[in-house]
Design a protein around this motif. Structure first.
Motif, PDB file in Angstrom:
ATOM      1  N   TYR B  17       0.882  -1.165   0.000  1.00 51.94           N
ATOM      2  CA  TYR B  17       0.000   0.000   0.000  1.00 51.94           C
ATOM      3  C   TYR B  17       0.913   1.207   0.000  1.00 51.94           C
ATOM      4  O   TYR B  17       1.434   1.570   1.050  1.00 51.94           O
ATOM      5  N   VAL B  20       3.998   1.162   2.274  1.00 49.28           N
ATOM      6  CA  VAL B  20       3.833   0.116   3.283  1.00 49.28           C
ATOM      7  C   VAL B  20       3.806  -1.255   2.607  1.00 49.28           C
ATOM      8  O   VAL B  20       3.020  -1.476   1.692  1.00 49.28           O
ATOM      9  N   ALA B  22       2.525  -4.537   3.183  1.00 50.96           N
ATOM     10  CA  ALA B  22       1.635  -5.238   4.110  1.00 50.96           C
ATOM     11  C   ALA B  22       1.928  -6.732   4.104  1.00 50.96           C
ATOM     12  O   ALA B  22       1.763  -7.415   5.113  1.00 50.96           O
ATOM     13  N   PRO B  41       0.848 -10.525  15.421  1.00 53.50           N
ATOM     14  CA  PRO B  41       0.194  -9.437  16.150  1.00 53.50           C
ATOM     15  C   PRO B  41      -0.634  -8.580  15.200  1.00 53.50           C
ATOM     16  O   PRO B  41      -0.579  -8.769  13.991  1.00 53.50           O
ATOM     17  N   GLY B  43      -1.757  -5.995  12.650  1.00 54.99           N
ATOM     18  CA  GLY B  43      -1.003  -5.283  11.620  1.00 54.99           C
ATOM     19  C   GLY B  43       0.087  -6.114  10.984  1.00 54.99           C
ATOM     20  O   GLY B  43       0.843  -5.619  10.152  1.00 54.99           O
ATOM     21  N   ALA B  44       0.174  -7.407  11.342  1.00 53.60           N
ATOM     22  CA  ALA B  44       1.232  -8.246  10.787  1.00 53.60           C
ATOM     23  C   ALA B  44       0.979  -8.556   9.313  1.00 53.60           C
ATOM     24  O   ALA B  44       1.904  -8.835   8.558  1.00 53.60           O
ATOM     25  N   GLY B  45      -0.293  -8.527   8.918  1.00 54.48           N
ATOM     26  CA  GLY B  45      -0.603  -8.825   7.512  1.00 54.48           C
ATOM     27  C   GLY B  45      -1.462 -10.060   7.335  1.00 54.48           C
ATOM     28  O   GLY B  45      -1.601 -10.568   6.223  1.00 54.48           O
ATOM     29  N   LYS B  46      -2.086 -10.541   8.410  1.00 57.26           N
ATOM     30  CA  LYS B  46      -2.917 -11.746   8.323  1.00 57.26           C
ATOM     31  C   LYS B  46      -4.131 -11.510   7.432  1.00 57.26           C
ATOM     32  O   LYS B  46      -4.402 -12.277   6.510  1.00 57.26           O
ATOM     33  N   THR B  47      -4.851 -10.426   7.719  1.00 60.95           N
ATOM     34  CA  THR B  47      -6.048 -10.136   6.921  1.00 60.95           C
ATOM     35  C   THR B  47      -5.675  -9.862   5.470  1.00 60.95           C
ATOM     36  O   THR B  47      -6.371 -10.303   4.547  1.00 60.95           O
ATOM     37  N   THR B  48      -4.574  -9.159   5.273  1.00 58.27           N
ATOM     38  CA  THR B  48      -4.120  -8.883   3.906  1.00 58.27           C
ATOM     39  C   THR B  48      -3.870 -10.188   3.154  1.00 58.27           C
ATOM     40  O   THR B  48      -4.265 -10.332   1.998  1.00 58.27           O
TER      41      THR B  48
HETATM   42  N1  LIG Z   1      -6.339  -0.520   2.625  1.00 54.54           N
HETATM   43  C1  LIG Z   1      -5.149  -0.324   3.221  1.00 54.54           C
HETATM   44  N2  LIG Z   1      -4.432   0.789   2.949  1.00 54.54           N
HETATM   45  C2  LIG Z   1      -3.239   0.995   3.524  1.00 54.54           C
HETATM   46  N3  LIG Z   1      -2.649   0.161   4.408  1.00 54.54           N
HETATM   47  C3  LIG Z   1      -3.312  -0.977   4.728  1.00 54.54           C
HETATM   48  C4  LIG Z   1      -4.590  -1.266   4.157  1.00 54.54           C
HETATM   49  N4  LIG Z   1      -4.999  -2.460   4.656  1.00 54.54           N
HETATM   50  C5  LIG Z   1      -4.027  -2.878   5.501  1.00 54.54           C
HETATM   51  N5  LIG Z   1      -3.016  -1.984   5.550  1.00 54.54           N
HETATM   52  C6  LIG Z   1      -1.770  -2.121   6.333  1.00 54.54           C
HETATM   53  O1  LIG Z   1      -1.231  -3.385   6.090  1.00 54.54           O
HETATM   54  C7  LIG Z   1      -0.689  -3.945   7.289  1.00 54.54           C
HETATM   55  C8  LIG Z   1      -1.296  -5.313   7.547  1.00 54.54           C
HETATM   56  O2  LIG Z   1      -2.644  -5.169   7.939  1.00 54.54           O
HETATM   57  P1  LIG Z   1      -3.593  -6.418   8.223  1.00 54.54           P
HETATM   58  O3  LIG Z   1      -3.396  -7.414   7.147  1.00 54.54           O
HETATM   59  O4  LIG Z   1      -4.954  -5.908   8.423  1.00 54.54           O
HETATM   60  O5  LIG Z   1      -3.000  -6.990   9.576  1.00 54.54           O
HETATM   61  P2  LIG Z   1      -3.608  -8.070  10.586  1.00 54.54           P
HETATM   62  O6  LIG Z   1      -4.827  -8.660   9.954  1.00 54.54           O
HETATM   63  O7  LIG Z   1      -2.517  -9.052  10.771  1.00 54.54           O
HETATM   64  O8  LIG Z   1      -3.905  -7.353  11.841  1.00 54.54           O
HETATM   65  C9  LIG Z   1      -0.951  -2.942   8.389  1.00 54.54           C
HETATM   66  O9  LIG Z   1       0.206  -2.190   8.582  1.00 54.54           O
HETATM   67  C10 LIG Z   1      -2.050  -2.073   7.817  1.00 54.54           C
HETATM   68  O10 LIG Z   1      -1.938  -0.768   8.313  1.00 54.54           O
END
Ligand SMILES: Nc1ncnc2c1ncn2[C@@H]1O[C@H](COP(=O)(O)OP(=O)(O)O)[C@@H](O)[C@H]1O
Ligand SMILES: [Mg+2]
Lengths: 552, 304
Positions: B17, B20, B22, B41, B43-48
């Motif tokens: 992003y 960043v 992710a 933890p 913000g690690a990138g699990k959801t991504t």
């Molecule tokens: N749409 C987005 N725009 C910018 N940064 C994003 C977006 N979605 C996620 N991030 C960043 O990507 C990183 C991973 O996020 P995420 O996958 O949600 O983590 P987790 O699910 O492990 O908590 C984080 O630093 C978050 O801020």
């Protein structure tokens, strides 16, 4: 790093000053910018009208003549109200701008009220604030105070601007008259802000609150229109927009009409605060049942589910469009008669439709179609925004994580929007056809039908631009979809006062689409606009198919 | 291994992003029939990772396959093999729970109605109320029940127990184990280590978008630190300079820490200070986490 951290036993809390007004300040801070922008736009609008009028009609004789012409144009009176009989610049300017400012300002105010009285709550943010300090009643008062202070700024800008305009050469109206025009504008808007606020307290969701308040606005407009162009003059006196018109700023200034306006403002404010304390957070007074037996009708696929979830909304739009068409249709005869009896009929000079054969009814219908066209555009813009909201809130995820393609979803959405828009056109046609036939107006069916088709073209371009934005800059979808309407009106409104570069003029859809049936539709232009709309839609859809889903 | 035996395969999966990163070149295979814990933890990138695998977002580079099907190119086919539970459940406020389940089942294409009834009972789900009245946990139950009752070959879950109470977490664990017994594969993203410890065959640990550990819990323990707890008569000795020691915490007369590699240097310092008690054990996943993420951050805290 191997330093030792020692946590101090003394706890230092950050205190926020005067927590009792925290919401008010929050709301004021977030709304003051749009209030300023609207006020500045209105100021420019009034200035352009004043300067345009003085430039075009430099002598008193010319002004008197044009005043007579206007006072006999029933289409313009339908929109703006009874034209002043005198050629006084101030009276002309006030008549020409007040209704437009109050209507646009009221739509803005209604959306704002729904947002702050309902939206914050729908998304749960309010609960945080309420858990902190305030009661529901206190919060409502705070909200009113916050929005109120933005409107004070709004009033101040208008008052200063109008005074300056009044002092300019040839315009000549007094500072107190200018203040009264500003006051009339703001009070009209405040009334609808409060209607929006009360609706927000009563209705269960933000969308429905906005719908109810907008419906009240639409009804007051139609009542006022009936009073202005038919012999049912009293209808004006029962419409809030009519009260504002009756104030007649810069043309006699009838202060007595401040009484119903201020009285209803007070009553609405008191009721809003009272109701706020009466209900549970998030419930609304008219709430739906919370528990009921499952009904699986129309839940077989996302397409049907969308129809089920939006059917009351769609019914609302279509009903509004039909009711408006029937009422306007029933006004045609009486409007035409009022017109033909007037002595100024021969002087008719209509800037909106100069190349037309001037059959009064057709001119009147041309304006009616312009209004219907706008409502259909507004429906399309709202439907595009709703699709985007569904994505932003995460509802769309529920379909797209399952074996259901994006193209199918957006295709279904577009199909429904197009079907509703076509139905709106068809209902307009049927209503006007029946209403005019009932009065023996002798309007050729093909003229009416052509005008209906012509009126759907701007809706198509609204859809095209909305979907394109949805594909490329999803967070701006609503801005662009509604932007098409606002932009087109801005250009049309401003161009009637000041001269505008024709390239800019051409960007307004309304400038491309003629006022059928007063003028024969330009089918070549219509087809080109439709093609452009289709291409924009296609590009937007293809882009959506490949892009990241984007949350709020 | 046969393509059909690899439920998820990502190759160089990357999502940026702006500046960043992710998710950074993730190479991961999830085998059919296993429960893989995907830990990290916030913000690690699990959801991504999960949203990229599902095709909801487009990876900057790399590919993801579900049973050999490219999930970006052929989303519908890939999705027909899986069911997904997000960490946050958003539904239409005016539909009831039962209506929502019906719609979701229709969109998926097939469900096991008997099992769905059983799940509704197990999760004590009141299906005849409107979604607007549900708490976060109740809304989460809709997604759990909808996903589990599809009996899909692959279950992808993103912190699925958010908002559930402990009893429901128990019901959740039971259901996941049932799915495994039914030869389903489970990809379970979590930050609740106890949950992963109880369920997972293997765990993958993600940190700032990079996969830092992958293996069975037994392997990870072997790789990682030993927990030491000791109490002293007087002030515990300063151990933060010793090679391999991390997460040293001093509370009054008590000291706890983790140590990687040889424990001899630490033991000699400790025994010189005459400990009253000394306890060493294998670390919990929680402590593993701290020993991985604690590096470079705060190693010793004195609370006084
Ligand atoms: N749409 C987005 N725009 C910018 N940064 C994003 C977006 N979605 C996620 N991030 C960043 O990507 C990183 C991973 O996020 P995420 O996958 O949600 O983590 P987790 O699910 O492990 O908590 C984080 O630093 C978050 O801020
Ligand atoms: Mg997450």
């Amino acid at each position: 790093m191997s330093s030792s951290t020692v946590i101090d036993k003394k706890i230092i809390m950050k205190r926020f000053h005067s927590p009792k007004t925290v919401i008010a300040r929050f709301v004021a801070k977030r709304t003051i910018r749009s209030a300023t922008l609207w006020a500045l736009f209105f100021a420019i609008y009034v200035a352009s009208k004043a300067i345009g009028f003085v430039d075009t009609y430099p002598t008193a004789v010319a002004r008197q003549k044009v005043a007579e012409t206007f006072s006999n144009n029933v289409g313009i009176e339908l929109m703006l109200g009874k034209a002043p009989r005198s050629g006084n610049t101030g009276a002309y300017v006030a008549w020409n701008t007040l209704a437009v400012m109050v209507i646009f300002g009221s739509i803005w105010a209604v959306l704002l009220a729904a947002k702050y009285f309902r939206g914050e709550e729908d998304t749960g943010r309010w609960e945080l604030m309420l858990a902190g300090q305030s009661t529901a009643r206190g919060a409502a008062m705070n909200n009113l105070a916050g929005l109120g202070s933005s409107l004070v700024v709004f009033f101040a800008i208008l008052a200063i601007a109008f005074s300056a305009i009044g002092r300019s050469k040839g315009v000549d109206f007094t500072t107190s008259a200018a203040m009264f025009l500003a006051l009339a504008t703001v009070l009209g808007i405040v009334m609808f802000l409060l209607i929006g606020a009360l609706a927000s307290e009563i209705m269960p969701t933000r969308g429905r609150a906005a719908a109810v308040a907008t419906t009240v606005l639409a009804i007051s407009f139609i009542l006022k229109a009936i009073g202005d162009v038919t012999s049912f003059n009293w209808a004006i006196n029962i419409s809030p927009l009519g009260w504002v018109e009756n104030l007649k700023p810069l043309a006699g200034s009838h202060l007595i009409w401040l009484v119903p306006i201020i009285l209803s403002c007070l009553i609405l404010a008191v009721f809003t605060i009272y109701v706020a304390g009466k209900r549970d957070l998030g419930a609304g007074i008219i709430s739906d049942q919370d528990s009921k037996k499952a009904n699986f009708r129309l839940l077989g696929s996302p397409y049907w589910a969308n129809l089920r979830l939006t059917r009351s909304n769609i019914t609302g739009w279509l009903t509004g469009i039909t009711v408006a068409a029937v009422l306007y249709g029933l006004m045609t005869k009486s409007a035409a008669q009022a017109f033909s009896q007037s002595k100024g009929a021969k002087h008719l000079l209509n800037s909106l439709a100069h190349q037309a054969q001037h059959s009064t009814i057709l001119i009147f219908l041309g304006v009616v179609f312009l209004l219907q066209m706008t409502i259909i555009m507004a429906y399309v813009a709202s439907a595009v925004s709703a699709a985007r909201r569904e994505e932003a809130e995460g509802l769309l995820d529920n379909f797209l994580v399952r074996p259901y393609s994006r193209l199918k979803w957006i295709g279904g959405r577009l199909m429904l929007i197009i079907l509703v828009a076509l139905s709106a056109g068809a209902l307009t046609f049927i209503s006007l056809f029946l209403a005019t036939a009932y009065q023996h107006d002798n309007i050729a069916t093909n003229l009416l039908l052509g005008a209906c088709v012509n009126a759907l073209v701007p809706a198509a371009i609204t859809l095209g631009i909305g979907v394109l934005a949805f594909g490329f800059i999803p967070r701006m979808s609503a801005f662009f979809a509604y932007g098409v309407i606002v932009w087109s009106f801005l250009i049309s409104i401003l161009s009637s006062g000041i001269s505008i570069n024709h390239w800019i003029l051409d960007t307004s859809v309304l400038n491309q689409i003629v006022l059928a049936p007063a003028v024969n539709p330009n089918w070549a232009t219509d087809i080109i606009v439709l093609l452009i709309a289709a291409i924009l839609c296609l590009i937007g859809v293809l882009r959506f198919n490949r892009r990241d889903l984007a949350s709020l | 291994m046969n393509k059909n035996d690899i439920a998820i395969k990502t190759t160089g999966l990357t999502k940026r992003y702006g500046s960043v990163v992710a998710l950074d070149h993730l190479d991961l295979e999830v085998h059919r029939g296993e429960i893989l814990g995907y830990l990290g933890p916030n913000g690690a990138g699990k959801t991504t990772t999960i949203r990229s695998i599902l095709g909801l977002i487009k990876p900057t580079s790399g590919t993801a396959e579900i049973f050999g099907i490219d999930s970006q190119q052929n989303k519908v086919l890939a999705h027909s093999r899986l069911a997904y539970v997000p960490g946050e459940s958003i539904f239409w406020p005016s539909l009831t729970g039962a209506e929502t389940l019906h719609l979701l089942g229709k969109v998926h294409g097939q469900i096991d109605p008997k099992y769905q009834k059983e799940l509704i009972k197990r999760f004590k789900f009141e299906a005849n109320k409107k979604v607007r009245t549900y708490s976060k946990g109740n809304r989460q139950k809709i997604n759990l029940i909808a996903a589990l009752s599809t009996r899909a070959e692959l279950l992808i879950m993103d912190e699925p127990t958010t908002g559930l109470d402990p009893i429901m977490e128990q019901a959740f664990k039971q259901s996941v184990l049932e799915a495994q017994a039914n030869n389903q594969t489970v990809f379970l993203s979590s930050h609740i280590l106890e949950e992963a410890e109880a369920l997972c065959d293997r765990v993958a640990i993600l940190r700032s978008g990079k996969l830092v550990e992958l293996g069975t819990l037994a392997q990870m323990r072997h790789l990682s630190a030993v927990s030491i707890q000791a109490t002293f008569e007087g002030v515990p000795p300063n151990i933060s300079h010793i090679q391999g020691v991390s997460n040293a915490i001093v509370t009054g007369h008590q000291l706890s820490c983790q140590v990687r590699g040889s424990i001899e240097p630490l033991l000699s310092v400790l025994s010189a200070a005459h400990p009253k008690t000394l306890l060493s054990r294998e670390p919990s996943l929680e402590e593993l986490f701290l020993s991985i993420y604690g590096d470079g951050e705060v190693n010793q805290q004195a609370i006084g």
